[in-house]
Design a protein around this motif. Structure first.
Motif, PDB file in Angstrom:
ATOM      1  N   VAL A  29       0.860  -1.183   0.000  1.00 56.46           N
ATOM      2  CA  VAL A  29       0.000   0.000   0.000  1.00 56.46           C
ATOM      3  C   VAL A  29       0.898   1.234   0.000  1.00 56.46           C
ATOM      4  O   VAL A  29       1.939   1.239   0.670  1.00 56.46           O
ATOM      5  CB  VAL A  29      -0.906  -0.001   1.254  1.00 56.46           C
ATOM      6  N   PRO A  30       0.571   2.291  -0.761  1.00 54.21           N
ATOM      7  CA  PRO A  30       1.416   3.491  -0.763  1.00 54.21           C
ATOM      8  C   PRO A  30       1.823   3.867   0.661  1.00 54.21           C
ATOM      9  O   PRO A  30       0.982   4.013   1.547  1.00 54.21           O
ATOM     10  CB  PRO A  30       0.516   4.550  -1.404  1.00 54.21           C
ATOM     11  N   ASN A  31       3.143   3.999   0.873  1.00 54.82           N
ATOM     12  CA  ASN A  31       3.651   4.162   2.236  1.00 54.82           C
ATOM     13  C   ASN A  31       4.960   4.923   2.236  1.00 54.82           C
ATOM     14  O   ASN A  31       5.578   5.151   1.188  1.00 54.82           O
ATOM     15  CB  ASN A  31       3.855   2.787   2.881  1.00 54.82           C
ATOM     16  N   VAL A  32       5.380   5.258   3.430  1.00 54.77           N
ATOM     17  CA  VAL A  32       6.703   5.827   3.654  1.00 54.77           C
ATOM     18  C   VAL A  32       7.230   5.243   4.955  1.00 54.77           C
ATOM     19  O   VAL A  32       6.470   4.987   5.894  1.00 54.77           O
ATOM     20  CB  VAL A  32       6.648   7.379   3.710  1.00 54.77           C
ATOM     21  N   LEU A  33       8.523   4.986   5.015  1.00 49.85           N
ATOM     22  CA  LEU A  33       9.179   4.482   6.215  1.00 49.85           C
ATOM     23  C   LEU A  33       9.947   5.626   6.859  1.00 49.85           C
ATOM     24  O   LEU A  33      10.651   6.378   6.177  1.00 49.85           O
ATOM     25  CB  LEU A  33      10.140   3.338   5.869  1.00 49.85           C
ATOM     26  N   GLY A  34       9.805   5.764   8.167  1.00 48.75           N
ATOM     27  CA  GLY A  34      10.520   6.841   8.841  1.00 48.75           C
ATOM     28  C   GLY A  34      10.158   6.925  10.309  1.00 48.75           C
ATOM     29  O   GLY A  34       9.428   6.082  10.837  1.00 48.75           O
ATOM     30  N   ARG A  35      10.642   7.968  10.968  1.00 46.01           N
ATOM     31  CA  ARG A  35      10.403   8.161  12.403  1.00 46.01           C
ATOM     32  C   ARG A  35       9.617   9.442  12.638  1.00 46.01           C
ATOM     33  O   ARG A  35       9.705  10.400  11.858  1.00 46.01           O
ATOM     34  CB  ARG A  35      11.723   8.218  13.170  1.00 46.01           C
TER      35      ARG A  35
ATOM     36  N   SER B  49       8.189  11.779  16.224  1.00 49.96           N
ATOM     37  CA  SER B  49       8.037  11.938  17.671  1.00 49.96           C
ATOM     38  C   SER B  49       6.767  12.669  18.040  1.00 49.96           C
ATOM     39  O   SER B  49       6.350  12.658  19.201  1.00 49.96           O
ATOM     40  CB  SER B  49       9.244  12.696  18.250  1.00 49.96           C
ATOM     41  N   THR B  50       6.150  13.323  17.069  1.00 47.24           N
ATOM     42  CA  THR B  50       4.924  14.088  17.307  1.00 47.24           C
ATOM     43  C   THR B  50       3.988  13.894  16.123  1.00 47.24           C
ATOM     44  O   THR B  50       4.388  13.408  15.042  1.00 47.24           O
ATOM     45  CB  THR B  50       5.230  15.586  17.451  1.00 47.24           C
ATOM     46  N   TYR B  51       2.755  14.321  16.292  1.00 48.16           N
ATOM     47  CA  TYR B  51       1.803  14.248  15.193  1.00 48.16           C
ATOM     48  C   TYR B  51       2.232  15.165  14.053  1.00 48.16           C
ATOM     49  O   TYR B  51       2.073  14.819  12.871  1.00 48.16           O
ATOM     50  CB  TYR B  51       0.404  14.626  15.665  1.00 48.16           C
ATOM     51  N   ALA B  52       2.823  16.290  14.380  1.00 50.09           N
ATOM     52  CA  ALA B  52       3.289  17.208  13.332  1.00 50.09           C
ATOM     53  C   ALA B  52       4.359  16.536  12.473  1.00 50.09           C
ATOM     54  O   ALA B  52       4.363  16.667  11.239  1.00 50.09           O
ATOM     55  CB  ALA B  52       3.828  18.488  13.958  1.00 50.09           C
ATOM     56  N   GLU B  53       5.262  15.793  13.113  1.00 48.96           N
ATOM     57  CA  GLU B  53       6.303  15.094  12.353  1.00 48.96           C
ATOM     58  C   GLU B  53       5.700  13.968  11.520  1.00 48.96           C
ATOM     59  O   GLU B  53       6.132  13.724  10.382  1.00 48.96           O
ATOM     60  CB  GLU B  53       7.360  14.546  13.312  1.00 48.96           C
ATOM     61  N   LEU B  54       4.696  13.279  12.064  1.00 53.54           N
ATOM     62  CA  LEU B  54       4.025  12.240  11.299  1.00 53.54           C
ATOM     63  C   LEU B  54       3.337  12.843  10.077  1.00 53.54           C
ATOM     64  O   LEU B  54       3.429  12.290   8.965  1.00 53.54           O
ATOM     65  CB  LEU B  54       2.992  11.531  12.178  1.00 53.54           C
ATOM     66  N   SER B  55       2.652  13.960  10.251  1.00 55.87           N
ATOM     67  CA  SER B  55       1.956  14.617   9.144  1.00 55.87           C
ATOM     68  C   SER B  55       2.941  15.060   8.064  1.00 55.87           C
ATOM     69  O   SER B  55       2.667  14.924   6.862  1.00 55.87           O
ATOM     70  CB  SER B  55       1.177  15.829   9.649  1.00 55.87           C
ATOM     71  N   ALA B  56       4.096  15.556   8.496  1.00 51.47           N
ATOM     72  CA  ALA B  56       5.104  15.979   7.522  1.00 51.47           C
ATOM     73  C   ALA B  56       5.648  14.785   6.749  1.00 51.47           C
ATOM     74  O   ALA B  56       5.860  14.857   5.522  1.00 51.47           O
ATOM     75  CB  ALA B  56       6.234  16.710   8.242  1.00 51.47           C
ATOM     76  N   LEU B  57       5.856  13.683   7.454  1.00 50.46           N
ATOM     77  CA  LEU B  57       6.362  12.467   6.815  1.00 50.46           C
ATOM     78  C   LEU B  57       5.359  11.964   5.786  1.00 50.46           C
ATOM     79  O   LEU B  57       5.714  11.650   4.639  1.00 50.46           O
ATOM     80  CB  LEU B  57       6.623  11.407   7.884  1.00 50.46           C
ATOM     81  N   ALA B  58       4.089  11.882   6.178  1.00 47.97           N
ATOM     82  CA  ALA B  58       3.042  11.397   5.273  1.00 47.97           C
ATOM     83  C   ALA B  58       2.814  12.366   4.124  1.00 47.97           C
ATOM     84  O   ALA B  58       2.604  11.956   2.971  1.00 47.97           O
ATOM     85  CB  ALA B  58       1.753  11.180   6.045  1.00 47.97           C
ATOM     86  N   GLY B  59       2.842  13.676   4.433  1.00 43.51           N
ATOM     87  CA  GLY B  59       2.617  14.671   3.396  1.00 43.51           C
ATOM     88  C   GLY B  59       3.675  14.625   2.315  1.00 43.51           C
ATOM     89  O   GLY B  59       3.378  14.778   1.128  1.00 43.51           O
TER      90      GLY B  59
END
Length: 485
Positions: A148-154, A156-166
């Motif tokens: 499924v379209p994805n990204v691997l990474g770390r 520590s916060t929801y903001a960092e998760l949103s940036a990773l997914a974005g």
């Protein structure tokens, strides 16, 4: 004496019927490989839970079992391997025994060697590395098996998760997985900062590399395979039963299967082809033997995606072993054993795969794993026994007759129930109460439980009774809320 090369399934059937090497399946219960002793002489089950109350001739349970703070299947297996009664029992069943597991670790390898056993699996370290959802994704990418379209990474916060997914164009409706975990316990559905905060308060999301996926509307299917010296044998495809609150408290948690999978012919062939690709890629890692693959079918695009790769016997092994292909040739697990026994054999992998892909004589089966879904902790005073049960026309469930496994079920009104928790055990949120196997489907094509399934669940649960613990009184055994099967 030189043992001649075994050629084809006829020779292999004869070999297993006269097998002289003791083989021990060591696990909390016998569920995954129940019935294999019908095919293999000298096959035994060594278990912690006394599902059969001493009535199964090939099940051994040590009499003096301590209540311990078990935290994993590996903990239970290591307890069994180090138990004086078990070690003595191994010795009485012959030398050069083989040990098979669902889960084991480096301690298991040492204890098995001390008991004179050879583990019939790839090394624990290799299995552990491949079992990571991060490594699985990377191996799939390398083999041309898409996720499924994805990204691997770390994060520590929801903001960092949103940036990773974005950055990967995944949107805001996300599925986040930690590298390890089962039964949905380390899969998180996140749409907002509140979701992140709720999960992060209980699980150390910030400590792990994460697999962050776009959430899709999907159907989950599963297949087992065996990587042999002659190529990859691919077993039957079946639907996953996941996340139903009547069965499991874990959202997205596995709770059973039904067979055959409700896929198009093209999707089934693609799943088989992708599984063979994964087998070829695992061979480059030095892996051999049994593995299980979960696929996600995107209901909007019909695309097939890799969900998980489990380098082991799995919860669907019980189903794989009662399909028509198993009776036409051999249960898939026996091809795994061949890789760890001292003999030469030849098989035509393409011919067997062709036979297993046909559905002219499909036999429909289902299984469900019934977990404790309430928040209560109770000392059990009454539980249903293992055996064959009958579903009456009014929805009542009653004991019909004794049985070792589900091979004697005659129609959809009967089911085999395997007891896991017994009187004197504690039930707690997420605990496995028991497993039920029956003919026919228990889930609709749109992932709803059939009315018959709900009747079975209610009928089994209604036969449990217990005494609640006081709020300040902890159970003597720590949490065992993991996939026992």
């Amino acid at each position: 004496m030189t043992v001649p090369t075994l050629r084809g399934t006829s020779d292999l059937r004869e070999f297993f019927r006269t097998n002289t090497t003791p083989i021990f399946f060591i696990s909390p219960t016998a569920f995954n490989l129940l019935g294999i002793d019908r095919w293999v002489r000298n096959f035994h089950y060594v278990t912690y839970f006394d599902s059969f109350e001493g009535s199964h001739p090939n099940v051994f349970v040590p009499r003096a079992r301590e209540a311990r703070d078990f935290r994993s299947i590996e903990d239970i297996c290591n307890y069994l391997l180090s138990h004086a009664e078990t070690v003595e029992w191994f010795g009485r069943h012959g030398k050069d025994g083989r040990a098979v597991f669902v889960m084991f670790d480096e301690e298991s390898e040492q204890l098995a060697a001390e008991a004179g056993l050879t583990i019939a699996h790839p090394p624990a370290a290799l299995r552990h590395r491949i079992d990571s959802k991060i490594v699985t994704t990377q191996l799939g990418n390398d083999a041309g098996v898409p996720s499924v379209p994805n990204v691997l990474g770390r994060a520590s916060t929801y903001a960092e998760l949103s940036a990773l997914a974005g950055g990967a164009g995944l949107g805001a409706d996300l599925v986040v997985q930690m590298p390890y975990g089962d039964s949905g316990k380390t899969t998180f559905f996140i749409r907002s900062a509140a979701d992140w905060d709720r999960y992060a308060a209980k699980d150390p999301l910030h400590e792990h590399e994460l697999k962050v996926m776009k959430r899709i509307d999907h159907r989950a299917v599963a297949v087992e395979a065996v990587l042999t010296r002659h190529g990859t044998l691919v077993g039957p495809l079946m639907n996953d039963i996941t996340g139903h609150p009547e069965l499991t408290p874990y959202r997205g948690g596995w709770a059973g299967n039904d067979y055959p999978a409700t896929l198009t012919a093209a999707q089934k062939q693609r799943a088989r082809d992708l599984t063979a690709r994964l087998g070829n890629r695992l061979a480059r890692e030095g892996y051999r033997g049994f593995f299980e693959v979960d696929y996600l079918v995107d209901l909007d695009t019909d695309e097939l995606y890799l969900g998980e790769l489990n380098p082991r016997i799995s919860g669907i092994s019980s189903m794989t072993n009662v399909t028509a292909g198993a009776y036409a040739d051999l249960p898939l697990f026996l091809f795994h054993l061949l890789e760890y026994l001292d003999l030469d054999y030849t098989i035509d992998v393409d011919e067997i795969n062709q036979r297993w892909s046909r559905e002219a004589a499909v036999d429909v089966w289902s299984q469900i794993i019934i977990k404790e879904t309430s928040d209560a902790v109770e000392l059990l005073t009454q539980t249903p026994h293992t055996g064959i049960y009958h579903l009456e026309s009014d929805g009542a469930v009653g004991f019909r007759r004794w049985g070792n496994d589900w091979h004697g079920i005659v129609n959809e009104s009967e089911a085999f129930y395997l007891r896991i928790l017994a009187p004197g055990d504690y039930r707690y949120p997420g605990a496995d109460l028991g497993a039920l196997v029956t003919r026919g489907r228990l889930q609709t094509d749109d992932n709803r439980l059939e009315a018959r399934c709900l009747q079975w669940i209610d009928g089994v649960r209604g036969q449990f009774a217990g005494t609640p613990l006081a709020p300040q009184e902890p159970p003597p055994v720590g949490p065992l809320a993991f996939k026992m099967t």
